[in-house]
Design a protein around this motif. Sequence first.
Motif, PDB file in Angstrom:
ATOM      1  N   LYS A 517      16.366 -24.457 -39.304  1.00  0.00           N
ATOM      2  CA  LYS A 517      17.095 -25.062 -40.504  1.00  0.00           C
ATOM      3  C   LYS A 517      16.457 -26.523 -40.705  1.00  0.00           C
ATOM      4  CE  LYS A 517      21.584 -26.719 -41.188  1.00  0.00           C
ATOM      5  NZ  LYS A 517      23.199 -26.603 -40.800  1.00  0.00           N
ATOM      6  N   PRO A 518      16.082 -26.892 -41.798  1.00  0.00           N
ATOM      7  CA  PRO A 518      15.191 -27.911 -42.276  1.00  0.00           C
ATOM      8  C   PRO A 518      16.055 -29.360 -41.749  1.00  0.00           C
ATOM      9  CG  PRO A 518      15.330 -26.494 -44.124  1.00  0.00           C
ATOM     10  CD  PRO A 518      16.290 -25.995 -43.055  1.00  0.00           C
TER      11      PRO A 518
ATOM     12  N   PRO B  55      20.006 -23.519 -46.484  1.00  0.00           N
ATOM     13  CA  PRO B  55      19.064 -22.654 -46.809  1.00  0.00           C
ATOM     14  C   PRO B  55      18.942 -21.361 -46.014  1.00  0.00           C
ATOM     15  CG  PRO B  55      18.120 -24.762 -45.837  1.00  0.00           C
ATOM     16  CD  PRO B  55      19.674 -24.579 -45.621  1.00  0.00           C
ATOM     17  N   ARG B  74      20.689 -23.079 -53.248  1.00  0.00           N
ATOM     18  CA  ARG B  74      20.747 -24.384 -52.966  1.00  0.00           C
ATOM     19  C   ARG B  74      20.371 -25.240 -54.073  1.00  0.00           C
ATOM     20  NH1 ARG B  74      17.961 -27.747 -48.757  1.00  0.00           N
ATOM     21  NH2 ARG B  74      16.114 -26.125 -48.918  1.00  0.00           N
ATOM     22  N   ASP B 223       9.352 -24.491 -40.107  1.00  0.00           N
ATOM     23  CA  ASP B 223      10.347 -25.024 -41.061  1.00  0.00           C
ATOM     24  C   ASP B 223      10.804 -23.796 -42.098  1.00  0.00           C
ATOM     25  OD1 ASP B 223      11.781 -27.753 -41.512  1.00  0.00           O
ATOM     26  OD2 ASP B 223      10.890 -27.113 -43.494  1.00  0.00           O
ATOM     27  N   ASP B 225      12.870 -24.468 -45.035  1.00  0.00           N
ATOM     28  CA  ASP B 225      13.097 -25.024 -46.450  1.00  0.00           C
ATOM     29  C   ASP B 225      12.518 -24.052 -47.512  1.00  0.00           C
ATOM     30  OD1 ASP B 225      12.856 -26.155 -48.935  1.00  0.00           O
ATOM     31  OD2 ASP B 225      13.166 -28.111 -47.952  1.00  0.00           O
ATOM     32  N   GLU B 226      13.287 -23.272 -48.056  1.00  0.00           N
ATOM     33  CA  GLU B 226      12.915 -22.120 -48.738  1.00  0.00           C
ATOM     34  C   GLU B 226      12.151 -22.556 -49.839  1.00  0.00           C
ATOM     35  OE1 GLU B 226      16.065 -23.623 -48.874  1.00  0.00           O
ATOM     36  OE2 GLU B 226      17.102 -22.604 -50.452  1.00  0.00           O
ATOM     37  N   LYS B 274      14.583 -33.804 -53.137  1.00  0.00           N
ATOM     38  CA  LYS B 274      14.430 -33.676 -51.825  1.00  0.00           C
ATOM     39  C   LYS B 274      15.200 -34.518 -50.755  1.00  0.00           C
ATOM     40  CE  LYS B 274      10.869 -33.566 -48.653  1.00  0.00           C
ATOM     41  NZ  LYS B 274      10.385 -32.342 -47.891  1.00  0.00           N
ATOM     42  N   LYS B 275      15.774 -34.055 -49.933  1.00  0.00           N
ATOM     43  CA  LYS B 275      16.860 -34.463 -48.854  1.00  0.00           C
ATOM     44  C   LYS B 275      17.685 -35.555 -49.677  1.00  0.00           C
ATOM     45  CE  LYS B 275      13.763 -34.127 -45.066  1.00  0.00           C
ATOM     46  NZ  LYS B 275      13.508 -34.229 -43.757  1.00  0.00           N
ATOM     47  N   GLU B 348       5.089 -34.046 -47.875  1.00  0.00           N
ATOM     48  CA  GLU B 348       4.937 -32.461 -48.040  1.00  0.00           C
ATOM     49  C   GLU B 348       3.457 -32.313 -47.961  1.00  0.00           C
ATOM     50  OE1 GLU B 348       7.145 -30.795 -51.006  1.00  0.00           O
ATOM     51  OE2 GLU B 348       9.200 -31.833 -50.293  1.00  0.00           O
ATOM     52  N   ASP B 476       4.805 -26.073 -40.796  1.00  0.00           N
ATOM     53  CA  ASP B 476       4.972 -25.920 -42.072  1.00  0.00           C
ATOM     54  C   ASP B 476       4.509 -24.776 -42.588  1.00  0.00           C
ATOM     55  OD1 ASP B 476       6.970 -27.987 -42.163  1.00  0.00           O
ATOM     56  OD2 ASP B 476       5.759 -29.479 -43.520  1.00  0.00           O
TER      57      ASP B 476
END
Lengths: 543, 543
Positions: A517-518, B55, B74, B223, B225-226, B274-275, B348, B476
Amino acid sequence: MAPAEPNAIPFRPKGEIPYFEEEREGWKGYIEWEKHPEKKKQVEEVLKQYDFPDPPEFQFVPLPKTNPILTGERFKQYHYATGLGHLVDISWQYVLKEKAADMTHVLQFPYNGEPPRSKSAGVHHPCREKNALSNQELRYIQDRLVSTEITRNEDFFVRNHGGVPEIDPEKYYLEIEGLVKNPQRLTLKDLQDESKFPRQTNVVSLQCSGTRRLEQIHQYPGDGDELINAPWAEGAIGAARWTGVSLKKVIKYCGGLKDDAMHIELFGADTYFKKGKVYNYVVSVPWRKVKINEVLLAWEMNGEPLPKLHGFPLRAVVFGYIGARSCKWLYKIRGIKDPSEAPVQRKEYLYYTPQIGKQNALYSNGFSIQDMPVSSAIISPKDMDVITHDGKVKLKGWAYSGGGHWPIRVEVSPDGGAIWYEVPTENMSTKYYYAWRLWEIELPLDPEGWLEFCVRTWDSALNTQPTYVRSAWNWDLHVTSSCHRIKIYSINRSKPATAARLKALEENGLSITPITKPLALELETDEQYQASMGEQHGREPLE
Amino acid sequence: MAPAEPNAIPFRPKGEIPYFEEEREGWKGYIEWEKHPEKKKQVEEVLKQYDFPDPPEFQFVPLPKTNPILTGERFKQYHYATGLGHLVDISWQYVLKEKAADMTHVLQFPYNGEPPRSKSAGVHHPCREKNALSNQELRYIQDRLVSTEITRNEDFFVRNHGGVPEIDPEKYYLEIEGLVKNPQRLTLKDLQDESKFPRQTNVVSLQCSGTRRLEQIHQYPGDGDELINAPWAEGAIGAARWTGVSLKKVIKYCGGLKDDAMHIELFGADTYFKKGKVYNYVVSVPWRKVKINEVLLAWEMNGEPLPKLHGFPLRAVVFGYIGARSCKWLYKIRGIKDPSEAPVQRKEYLYYTPQIGKQNALYSNGFSIQDMPVSSAIISPKDMDVITHDGKVKLKGWAYSGGGHWPIRVEVSPDGGAIWYEVPTENMSTKYYYAWRLWEIELPLDPEGWLEFCVRTWDSALNTQPTYVRSAWNWDLHVTSSCHRIKIYSINRSKPATAARLKALEENGLSITPITKPLALELETDEQYQASMGEQHGREPLE
């Protein structure tokens, strides 16, 4: 917990379903096929009338997440078609009655089950879902297989090939015939009469040759017969204290063998289907093995009468051999010259080389498995666990070797097999000639991220285990004796950067798990980033 | 083929959904976030009001068998919440219009897709199910990625971070500003005016750093994050002939850089979340790279105007770099001193060591990926194929190295990396400084059963690939540059025993596949078994 029956395929009768009268009073679910070629022929004709469902594809695809994992539709339908359908439900009722409620039902019918298994890739036991249980409950379930050196009866794995016969012990008798000087018929009372037979008690491990088969399946699928090659994890092994009489004494009581008999054939009262034909469950053991009192005819398991699922009222227990030879519901013993020609002995439990498969396998180019080799497993932690620790991790597991050998040393590796740590002797359970040893170790662990833990055992003949699953893969997926490997994700709290991150997570009410999970937080502030870039003199060279 | 939308989560508006007017006539779906801190702030406030879905967990469990594999709920909801919901459908319509019908949609929104992928453990593309297609069709689909050295536009992978902006080329202009001597605004016509700018055409491969990420996911999840870590197979790479103008010439047209500018920032018109914050897609490339004409501003892809999904009307193509720097829908260029501080550049596409993960990852302890290392893949056969052959098997694939290096040698191994065979030079496609090479080889193959094929490539700087996924796993899950490994099951018809078995199967109307389906035939007759046992002098020693 009532099991689901995923994808049950309705059985459609064709013509008349035969009825086979039970031949002996007090012996329910027992048909004596081996004495009746005409009945065998009749079943063969009936089976030809049906298109039975194909075995399920359970190797090239992820295993169902249901419990039972496989239901055995094909075998259920064999029984429905031949008038033995009632055995399906009777057998299942004994599972519910005799086994722990959280057993993993590897195959519902014929019943195959093991204590709650480690999670392997794509395989989750429903009882292992973390949200359903507290961590303490979970830990207990995980470790239960190795929490006692003698396995509780309700936790002991079951690997049956047919339905459960129900035999009235008062009506029970054992026939001893074939190449013995004086064939006999002995009741249970006769066998238990200590004036006739000395009683023998031994701690003996039984192990299915399918133990840890999941590891082979996940890497290299093989023959997909769901009965023969059920997807076992690490729990198809256990140790019990068995009480009975040595088969040697029984043969001696019959005057010994004659005419160069070299093997003893064992007949089980269960019904066994194979390639469109029907049999009783029949195997054999060499006289050489019997002669050294390594074959017990047992009526007690851990001080209690045998459970129905384990062969009540009498079974064989063959020390150090593949479990398949420890014939349950034993009703007949025969002296014979060569190994049994029955299909379980001759056509199954064969160990092939890696170049043998569907394209070239024969019965004669496989090695017939008898003694079990040295093997071991890590039971805790389990595969794919995320472990937060302070530089040490506790591992627990079992170690076993067949053939009268015993584990003398267990070694674990935190790095896939380069560095090995020896389990201190004081952390290993009692030595037995014929049983496993449990072990535990506190492993020093510095590195973080994904690691591969593995275990290998050395036995008293200094045999040890092949390194990789690939080293010992075989078409029928038996005897997964390679080093047991699990992946774990290590989070070492003694590292300052990790401690800081865990603290930040806690302060924000976040959890490190699931690791996938990020992270909702920024990994560092702009100021920290700039400071670090300054120290590194930027991302690129200056000249 | 209309894609399914598995597990779509309904979006529930809270309060008022903001409306952002498009700022430029003829620029639909473009919001200039970077000039408007107040709009960014507004989005940030809106996003705080919602509990967006987590996610999906796509690593510890098998990937969905649906196409799209992941739907991006999401990200869809981020767009719905901020008044940009129309981009979800607009973008998908361009997928249906511009891409081959059988693309594998790795992530539906923002769109990520690749040509039909090889099957990997537990992953089946719906179009790859054998019963739906003839073998010939299937073979064509499997090999298509490597059937032409220049990838067709409709087959070229797409890796987008936001919705597709629709820009009228007549209304398009590019701003060049920051540390350049004479900031300019250039229309597409200006850029295409050969009296102003020499036109440049290059064959260049673009590769997503996620190519072959599935191999890392299957072995060691990272990680989740899809969007950032979409589960790509071997198809996130391709080669195209790009036409445009060298970025160097454009900078020179602006009088060159000033004030020690060392990097060029590239702004894309797409919207990027992003976030909990919103941005335009912004990255940077070093001036050093621009200066050697390795950054093209392209308006043509294989002789056609750029497809909308690929950045129409103008994009950057950065030779030999990670695809992420080849900014699409390019609307602004800035001369800057240090690498861009935008999140795509700074936060990233970072490459960590194996001991870095959720517990300790920072932006500054990851290496910022620019040049792509040497890598390769076997495209045919595919993982888990069963291959019946006569002692030789044909393999096809791609090989690539970034940074201006080119593949000089491709080697394949039939045994997991002990013995290597060199692909004959004449079986490798054209050498380019900036593109992949396709290769094929007929591999001598004697052994049967499960084998591990792998490929490694050597580039012009004599770099080659790490041996195992584990050798280069990173949190990552970028740059899966380890030797590409596939498992195949070999059936060698030139072996007499195998030929006999295949003949027997054919005579009985049976197939050798699926290999996991138990053989309905007896493996040998009783007579053959007895004869073989006689030759072996039985199962046990005689004395």
